[in-house]
Design an enzyme around this catalytic site. Structure first.
Site, PDB file in Angstrom:
ATOM      1  N   SER A 163      -2.907  -2.876  -2.029  1.00  0.00           N
ATOM      2  CA  SER A 163      -3.034  -4.037  -1.789  1.00  0.00           C
ATOM      3  C   SER A 163      -2.578  -3.816  -0.149  1.00  0.00           C
ATOM      4  O   SER A 163      -1.786  -2.815   0.132  1.00  0.00           O
ATOM      5  CB  SER A 163      -2.193  -4.955  -2.476  1.00  0.00           C
ATOM      6  N   TYR A 176       5.915  -7.305  -6.805  1.00  0.00           N
ATOM      7  CA  TYR A 176       4.451  -6.819  -6.327  1.00  0.00           C
ATOM      8  C   TYR A 176       4.616  -5.884  -5.284  1.00  0.00           C
ATOM      9  O   TYR A 176       3.868  -4.861  -5.076  1.00  0.00           O
ATOM     10  CB  TYR A 176       3.770  -8.001  -6.076  1.00  0.00           C
TER      11      TYR A 176
END
Length: 281
Positions: A163, A176
């Site tokens: 990401s 995350y």
């Protein structure tokens, strides 16, 4: 008999360019592939002659409709394995299942991921453990299981869906961000260990893609930031991306096809940003 994938070791440059989308006979295991990015990659593999093992959570009937529909649409063999990404033994069994049922494992895509948005001091500890397990540890267990198979075959491609948050941080996403930074570090280590085995390992770092996980983030960000959903979409979600547009799954598939092709053989241990310029800032 399992069809062996075509090898292009002696192909000319023109032939390699023509073959970049040819995955005939290859087998891909893709975690988190019953929807979103993972399903788009699975469809791309099946459309190009590869066989696929899907994995993911959801309604069992809907998953079967997805599996059967993709198989009917493409003519590929499309199987499903219900491994829970929080259990390493189940993750390893998913890879073993692909080898047992389809004869080989050529491509591993570690894509499974979840998100939770909350300030660190209020972040639920069970959510921290779950996110680290699904977003990071599952990649270790799947890769660990796939490496001996790929070594025996003499070739393999591992693609980790990281990401933009593997490269930069945002508030309220501690687990995350930590997990995705870990994915990038893990990617580099695997690449170095396998550099002489004709097995590559790379990370793809998307910006925001319009998937169910992002829709949930919009609601969570509106709550944690006390903003309207419209303002979150404009100023928080797409505010990070200079293009002010979502990344599309087609754009991610294009990078994936390059990385698993012979043209991508020297891309190794790298992180490829597809984020509309987010991490260029």
């Amino acid at each position: 008999m399992v069809q062996q994938p075509a090898r292009n070791d002696n192909a000319t440059s023109d032939q390699r360019l023509r073959d970049i989308g040819d995955l005939g006979g290859q087998v891909a295991v893709i975690s988190g592939s019953t929807s979103g990015i993972g399903l788009a990659i699975a469809r791309a593999v099946a459309q190009r002659g590869g066989n696929v093992v899907l994995n993911g959570l959801g309604d069992a009937d809907q998953i079967e409709r997805t599996r059967a529909g993709l198989e009917a649409e493409t003519g590929a063999r499309v199987l499903y394995h219900p491994a829970d990404m929080t259990h390493g033994d189940q993750v390893a069994d998913m890879v073993a299942f692909a080898k047992a049922q389809l004869g080989r494992v050529d491509i591993l895509v570690n894509n499974a991921g979840i998100q939770h948005v909350e300030a660190v001091e209020a972040f639920p500890t069970d959510k921290w453990e779950q996110i680290i397990a699904i977003n990071l540890s599952s990649a270790f267990y799947a890769t660990r299981a796939a490496i001996p198979i790929m070594k025996a075959q003499g070739r393999g491609r591992i693609v980790n869906i990281a990401s933009a948050h593997g490269l930069v941080a945002s508030p309220f996403k501690s687990a995350y961000v930590a997990a995705k930074h870990g994915v990038i570090g893990f990617t580099k280590t695997v690449a170095l260990e396998l550099a002489q085995d004709n097995i590559t390992c790379n990370a793809v770092c998307p910006g925001f893609v319009h998937t169910p996980i992002v829709d949930k983030q919009i609601d969570d960000q509106a709550r944690t930031r006390n903003m309207s959903k419209e303002d979150v979409l404009k100023n928080v979600i797409l505010g990070s991306q200079p293009t002010k547009q979502f990344v599309t799954t087609d754009q991610l598939v294009g990078m994936f096809l390059y990385l698993v092709s012979d043209l991508g053989a020297s891309a190794n241990g790298a992180s490829f940003s597809i984020d509309g310029g987010w991490t260029a800032q």
